[in-house]
Design an enzyme around this catalytic site. Sequence first.
Site, PDB file in Angstrom:
ATOM      1  CB  CYS A  77       3.944  -3.830   0.175  1.00 48.91           C
ATOM      2  SG  CYS A  77       5.196  -3.230  -0.690  1.00 48.91           S
ATOM      3  CG  HIS A 135       4.564  -6.382   3.241  1.00 52.47           C
ATOM      4  ND1 HIS A 135       5.539  -5.909   2.337  1.00 52.47           N
ATOM      5  CD2 HIS A 135       4.756  -6.012   4.320  1.00 52.47           C
ATOM      6  CE1 HIS A 135       6.329  -5.056   3.218  1.00 52.47           C
ATOM      7  NE2 HIS A 135       5.866  -5.302   4.224  1.00 52.47           N
TER       8      HIS A 135
END
Length: 482
Positions: A77, A135
Amino acid sequence: MKRIKIVLSILCLITSSLGVNSKEKSNHPNVIMISVDDMNDWVSCLNDYQIVKTPNLDRLAEMGTLFTNAYCAAPLCNPSRTAIFTGMSPARTGIVNNARDKTSAWKLRWPELNTMPLWFKKNGYTVVGGGKTYHETVPELFNPPHQWDEYFPLEIEKFKQKPHVEKLGITDREWFSDMPSHPNGSWDWGPFFCEDFDMGDGKTTKWAMDFLQQKHNKPFFLALGLFHPHLPFYAPKKYFDALPLDSVKLPEAPDWDLNDLLAGAKKIMRAGNDKGFKMVAESGELKNAIRAYLASIAYVDALVGYLLETLENSEYGKNTVVVFWSDHGYQFGEKERFAKRSLWRRSSRVLFTVKAPGITKPEMICEQPVSLLDIYPTLLELCNLPQPGHELDGISLIPQLEDNEKKRRPAVITHEIGNNSVCDEHWTYIQYKEGGEELYDRDVDLNEWKNLAKDSKYKGVISELKKWTPENQGINLKPVDK
Ligand SMILES: [Ca+2]
């Protein structure tokens, strides 16, 4: 007479200034960037292996160009998303993991960076975001608010956190997963007895739909970050009902597949797997997990459908660029992994589509290798914005949006430092820091089972692909105050 002339001149001025304004506005189209989390290529426009149908994602792909050979910059991510929003490769920024410490935060390593949202904001766009765009390990360092005019916060259904579920108004839930509790705390799956807009992603989508129904005087950049189909695999029950368990297929994974991987590769690629595959498989939950993952994909597909419908019924339907990406894929047993964090295709290949009014034609498919790093330079060109003051590692996709067969350099995927994959139209080449190489011929081996790297007849192929792997990784890293 003089008065008439003055009136005419004023009228002329007004007309020409209106003309300039409307031209300028059309030179700066709106942008909607939709992203999803951990979604692999089990969507019907890329792969019909699984039973899940994704009519809305397919429809979005048909509106413009579908890139069928698209890859994340990193199969995780934070590094994937940081690469997209900074336009800089993980090998260059050194941001290669999700760590909560400061080494993974672009704001500390590159504090003055004009990230994509910040640069659009500085160039006169109204810039709004919602859900999981970056993220958000530590929000102020990973997704600082100064980049946005408005941000709708991320809301995630937490793993078996009853108070949270009750807060959502969800009181009756079937717990599918009989698996022992996983140390990561989010390993669960099953249906929620709720409607589409009750879950966090539904609320974020609703917020984006509301935005599109408002009047905006400036061009806008809207980032809708959907969290599904990330673990825990929770979705409204109707999406489970549509996917009978018997119809779910386990990925093909012959037990001899790992025999041709070198020890270094096995060691690195098993890291981050957290014994997950063994745990899920031994508990008999693998099919349930895949079903729940597919239901989560179907749910996210429906949310995209709501947004598209709202866009088409709004005044922005014809002057808005729409970009869709998943941050990376996910493996469900291929090469004994229940995880991302690998350089193999199911983990690195993504759904990536671009619709650009006046540039793309409907139903175009581009098989050229492309990287999500290419988004930033592409959007700058589509929106007629200047370069952001730092070098971008991707290159604009306009040539491929105009001519889908136009050749392109290979895509490079980086996992941590020193592990890279290079994908061209035909081959996948992988190198590992601790030694060991892999070469797969995707024309005959899409599953990447047969490693050809040791066959001397492919020496030339490997040396050509190897030229694209990043050099001096880590050397340019700026010091970080730990
Ligand atoms: Ca193999």
